[in-house]
Design a protein around this motif. Structure first.
Motif, PDB file in Angstrom:
ATOM      1  N   ASP A 151       0.824  -1.205   0.000  1.00 56.12           N
ATOM      2  CA  ASP A 151       0.000   0.000   0.000  1.00 56.12           C
ATOM      3  C   ASP A 151       0.863   1.262   0.000  1.00 56.12           C
ATOM      4  O   ASP A 151       0.527   2.258  -0.644  1.00 56.12           O
ATOM      5  N   TRP A 152       1.947   1.213   0.751  1.00 53.89           N
ATOM      6  CA  TRP A 152       2.806   2.393   0.842  1.00 53.89           C
ATOM      7  C   TRP A 152       3.356   2.762  -0.539  1.00 53.89           C
ATOM      8  O   TRP A 152       3.307   3.927  -0.950  1.00 53.89           O
ATOM      9  N   ARG A 153       3.856   1.786  -1.275  1.00 50.21           N
ATOM     10  CA  ARG A 153       4.407   2.077  -2.606  1.00 50.21           C
ATOM     11  C   ARG A 153       3.317   2.510  -3.581  1.00 50.21           C
ATOM     12  O   ARG A 153       3.506   3.430  -4.373  1.00 50.21           O
ATOM     13  N   LEU A 154       2.164   1.843  -3.516  1.00 48.07           N
ATOM     14  CA  LEU A 154       1.085   2.160  -4.444  1.00 48.07           C
ATOM     15  C   LEU A 154       0.617   3.600  -4.271  1.00 48.07           C
ATOM     16  O   LEU A 154       0.466   4.350  -5.248  1.00 48.07           O
ATOM     17  N   PHE A 155       0.424   4.005  -3.031  1.00 51.90           N
ATOM     18  CA  PHE A 155      -0.135   5.336  -2.808  1.00 51.90           C
ATOM     19  C   PHE A 155       0.926   6.427  -2.834  1.00 51.90           C
ATOM     20  O   PHE A 155       0.593   7.597  -3.059  1.00 51.90           O
ATOM     21  N   THR A 156       2.168   6.060  -2.659  1.00 48.02           N
ATOM     22  CA  THR A 156       3.234   7.034  -2.912  1.00 48.02           C
ATOM     23  C   THR A 156       3.256   7.395  -4.383  1.00 48.02           C
ATOM     24  O   THR A 156       3.373   8.571  -4.765  1.00 48.02           O
ATOM     25  N   ARG A 157       3.118   6.397  -5.240  1.00 52.88           N
ATOM     26  CA  ARG A 157       3.071   6.650  -6.682  1.00 52.88           C
ATOM     27  C   ARG A 157       1.795   7.411  -7.046  1.00 52.88           C
ATOM     28  O   ARG A 157       1.819   8.315  -7.892  1.00 52.88           O
ATOM     29  N   PHE A 158       0.688   7.070  -6.400  1.00 54.12           N
ATOM     30  CA  PHE A 158      -0.568   7.778  -6.645  1.00 54.12           C
ATOM     31  C   PHE A 158      -0.417   9.261  -6.296  1.00 54.12           C
ATOM     32  O   PHE A 158      -0.880  10.143  -7.026  1.00 54.12           O
ATOM     33  N   LEU A 159       0.265   9.527  -5.196  1.00 57.31           N
ATOM     34  CA  LEU A 159       0.488  10.911  -4.774  1.00 57.31           C
ATOM     35  C   LEU A 159       1.311  11.677  -5.811  1.00 57.31           C
ATOM     36  O   LEU A 159       1.056  12.857  -6.084  1.00 57.31           O
ATOM     37  N   GLU A 160       2.299  11.004  -6.395  1.00 60.57           N
ATOM     38  CA  GLU A 160       3.136  11.652  -7.402  1.00 60.57           C
ATOM     39  C   GLU A 160       2.336  12.006  -8.656  1.00 60.57           C
ATOM     40  O   GLU A 160       2.566  13.054  -9.273  1.00 60.57           O
ATOM     41  N   THR A 161       1.391  11.137  -9.034  1.00 62.67           N
ATOM     42  CA  THR A 161       0.649  11.353 -10.272  1.00 62.67           C
ATOM     43  C   THR A 161      -0.616  12.177 -10.068  1.00 62.67           C
ATOM     44  O   THR A 161      -1.155  12.724 -11.025  1.00 62.67           O
ATOM     45  N   ASP A 162      -1.102  12.266  -8.824  1.00 59.91           N
ATOM     46  CA  ASP A 162      -2.363  12.957  -8.575  1.00 59.91           C
ATOM     47  C   ASP A 162      -2.305  13.667  -7.218  1.00 59.91           C
ATOM     48  O   ASP A 162      -3.012  13.308  -6.278  1.00 59.91           O
TER      49      ASP A 162
END
Length: 629
Positions: free
Chosen positions: A422-433
């Motif tokens: 979850d940490w990696r997924l939402f870190t990437r989500f934060l970068e894109t959105d």
């Protein structure tokens, strides 16, 4: 060129190459954990703990273990998760291996589909390779519960195979069509949107026989269509099972906050014309990818703009082009038809869903894109006849194919790692959105126990973007309780309960947790009567939700009623809610009563369910101190 054509025409090597490429690109998912919806559907799902309970899975909704509503019915998917649990427990590698195998099987199906309708060998191979490595498939393959799409397509392929076999083996056509009907039923029991697959099959059969149909007229059309009544038969058991399991056919968009629910059909057409640009971007480019799409990152209002105009023009162009291509290029007509047919139920046009778009929903429709790209590459390379094409044309085509495959494979293998946690997924989500509140909230959840200050900062950033964001408010209340800020938690939860909408919402379990946490604050303040009222309300909203029941048990303990806490947790186990948190908290309640041996057994049971469950390990270490010299 001749060698390439010969290679593509081999019976086994082309699909073996496609399988090998699919396995290679997704091999790094085997190291991933459970991410996003994997947690409620697998980790916290007591219904998959025993194969003896499999028949019950066909009498319950997909989310019934946690909440009511949703009208999602996928018992065959949950059955495969139960089988995985029997084989692997909560070790993610086995679940990811199953997904990889299913994706490889679907890749073979793409190759077979084109070959059985006499597409050129080179075209069939290219399409299978594009499908094998496309980045938009990562959510379906790398997220375990994305298996719904994989399994639905796999059984849809079985339906298609049985249907074609009936055409080839006329003496046993009835048996083959019965197999096709069984495959169709299994596809629907895997994922709801697979109900449209017979329409795509009918289109393929009509295009195959188009010349005869045009010459012979209505009798030939009826002869081609009549056998499809075989695929009406599966609707009898399917509808019956849905009714028995109390899952209706109407999506719960009215209760999910989806702004399209109140829109008319024409307004949804306008809205989705703009959203369709996201479909085309995702399937053509495959990046950037996000785990969630909603009104925070898409315009969901029926207002004409350049996006709705352009999206509408692209869609109209595809339809017109498909009609124009019927005579000379029927494969393109099929591709466009397959695209719109398989998107029909998730398009939000027929009925508004919980979300406007999902990458996983593009898994099956992307077959159309793979076919279209392969067709373009074959035409560009002059590979449409038996005569050798000019070397430069072949070189350009092969070069473009290699660039496409390498780019997609790189994007896919990299995106697979985002689904590692979850940490990696939402870190990437934060970068894109960065303007969406969900990645901040999810990252805060991940930091709650290890870095509360960072978690609080993330929650506050989410609320700075959307002041009433439900999940952020709930997370802050949990954090306040964990840090002993009882007054702050009480005030926040009280406001949430007072502002709760009157209707029952799809996130029942979350509301159950709100009431359970509120009960804990009331109990700590000595307000017994209201605390018991909130416990009752929590159990009404989340009767089988482990976090809700755990918080209710803690509230009972805070009220000085350990016997009621024990009774509630044992009742949860009797209902099949056997999770590490339930076992651990039951052990903690028993330990408070001095029943050490019983408590130890439940701590051990928690570790059997999840060997990495740290609280149970710590409790056992305290009960079994290491010998000292």
């Amino acid at each position: 060129m001749v060698n390439i054509q010969k290679f593509a025409a081999y019976r086994h090597w082309p699909w073996l190459l496609a399988v090998g490429l699919a396995g290679l690109v997704y091999a790094n998912t085997l190291g991933n954990g459970f991410t996003y919806d994997d947690t409620p559907i697998i980790v916290n799902n007591p219904t998959i703990r025993s194969l003896a309970d499999v028949p019950r899975l066909f009498l319950a909704g997909y989310w019934d273990h946690q909440q009511d509503g949703g009208n999602n019915y996928r018992p065959l998917l949950v059955t495969t998760l139960a089988v995985d649990y029997a084989l692997w427990g909560l070790r993610p590698v086995g679940y990811h291996l199953t997904n990889l195998i299913l994706h490889a099987a679907n890749t073979v199906w793409v190759w077979w589909l084109l070959r059985c309708y006499h597409a050129a060998p080179w075209l069939a191979l290219l399409a299978a390779l594009v499908f094998a490595v496309h980045p938009v498939h990562t959510e379906a393959v790398a997220n375990v519960v994305g298996r719904a799409e994989l399994l639905g397509m796999c059984f849809g392929g079985l339906m298609w195979w049985g249907w074609v076999q009936a055409r080839w083996d006329t003496e046993r056509a009835g048996w083959w069509r019965a197999l096709a009907a069984a495959g169709y039923l299994a596809a629907m029991l895997s994922k709801e949107n697979m109900v449209v697959l017979p329409a795509a099959l009918w289109l393929a059969e009509v295009l195959r026989a188009r010349h005869r149909l045009w010459r012979a007229g209505w009798p030939a059309w009826w002869a081609t269509t009549r056998p499809f009544f075989w695929l009406v038969i599966p609707w009898l058991p399917y509808a019956g099972l849905r009714l028995v399991s109390q899952q209706g056919f109407q999506p719960t968009g009215a209760l999910s906050g989806n702004p399209m629910y109140a829109q008319t059909l024409w307004e949804r057409l306008v809205t989705m014309a703009g959203v369709s640009l996201e479909w085309y971007r995702l399937v053509f480019l495959g990046f950037p990818l996000k785990p969630w799409y909603d009104a925070h990152n898409l315009a969901l209002t029926p207002v004409w703009s350049w996006r709705t105009g352009l999206g509408g023009l692209v869609t109209l162009g595809l339809v017109v082009g498909a009609v124009a291509a019927v005579r000379r290029f029927p494969l393109l007509t099929f591709a466009v038809g397959f695209w719109f047919i398989t998107l029909a139920l998730v398009s939000n046009i027929i009925a508004p869903l919980w979300t406007p778009l999902g990458e996983r929903w593009l898994y099956v429709p992307s077959v159309a894109y793979a076919i279209a790209v392969a067709w373009v590459l074959v035409r560009l390379g002059g590979m449409t006849s038996q005569q050798p094409a000019a070397a430069w044309r072949v070189g350009v085509s092969v070069g473009m194919a290699l660039v496409l495959f390498i780019g997609y494979a790189y994007g896919t293998s990299r995106r697979n790692l985002d689904w590692q946690s979850d940490w990696r997924l939402f870190t990437r989500f934060l970068e894109t959105d960065p303007q969406h509140p969900l990645p901040y909230t999810s990252l805060a959840h991940a930091w709650q126990t290890t870095d509360p200050a960072q978690a609080r900062a993330y929650y506050e950033q989410a609320l700075a973007r959307v002041p009433n964001f439900f999940l952020a408010l709930l997370g802050l209340a949990q954090l306040d309780l964990r840090e002993g800020r009882i007054e702050a938690a009480h005030a926040r939860l009280g406001q949430m309960v007072a502002a709760k909408p009157p209707e029952v919402v799809p996130t029942d379990a979350d509301w159950g947790l709100v009431h359970a946490l509120y009960a804990r604050t009331l109990a700590l303040q000595g307000d017994t009567a209201h605390a018991l009222e909130q416990i009752a309300e929590a159990r009404r909203y989340g009767p089988r939700d482990a976090p809700t029941l755990t918080s209710c048990a803690i509230a009972y303990v805070n009220l000085g009623q350990p016997a009621e806490a024990e009774s509630l947790l044992r009742e949860a186990l009797d209902l099949g809610v056997d999770t590490p948190t339930i076992r651990f908290n039951l052990g903690a309640v028993l330990l408070r009563q001095g029943r050490t041996d019983e408590a130890e057994r439940h701590f051990e049971a928690a570790l059997r369910l999840d060997p990495d469950f740290a609280p149970a390990r710590l409790a056992l270490d305290r009960l079994r101190p290491a010998d000292t010299p």
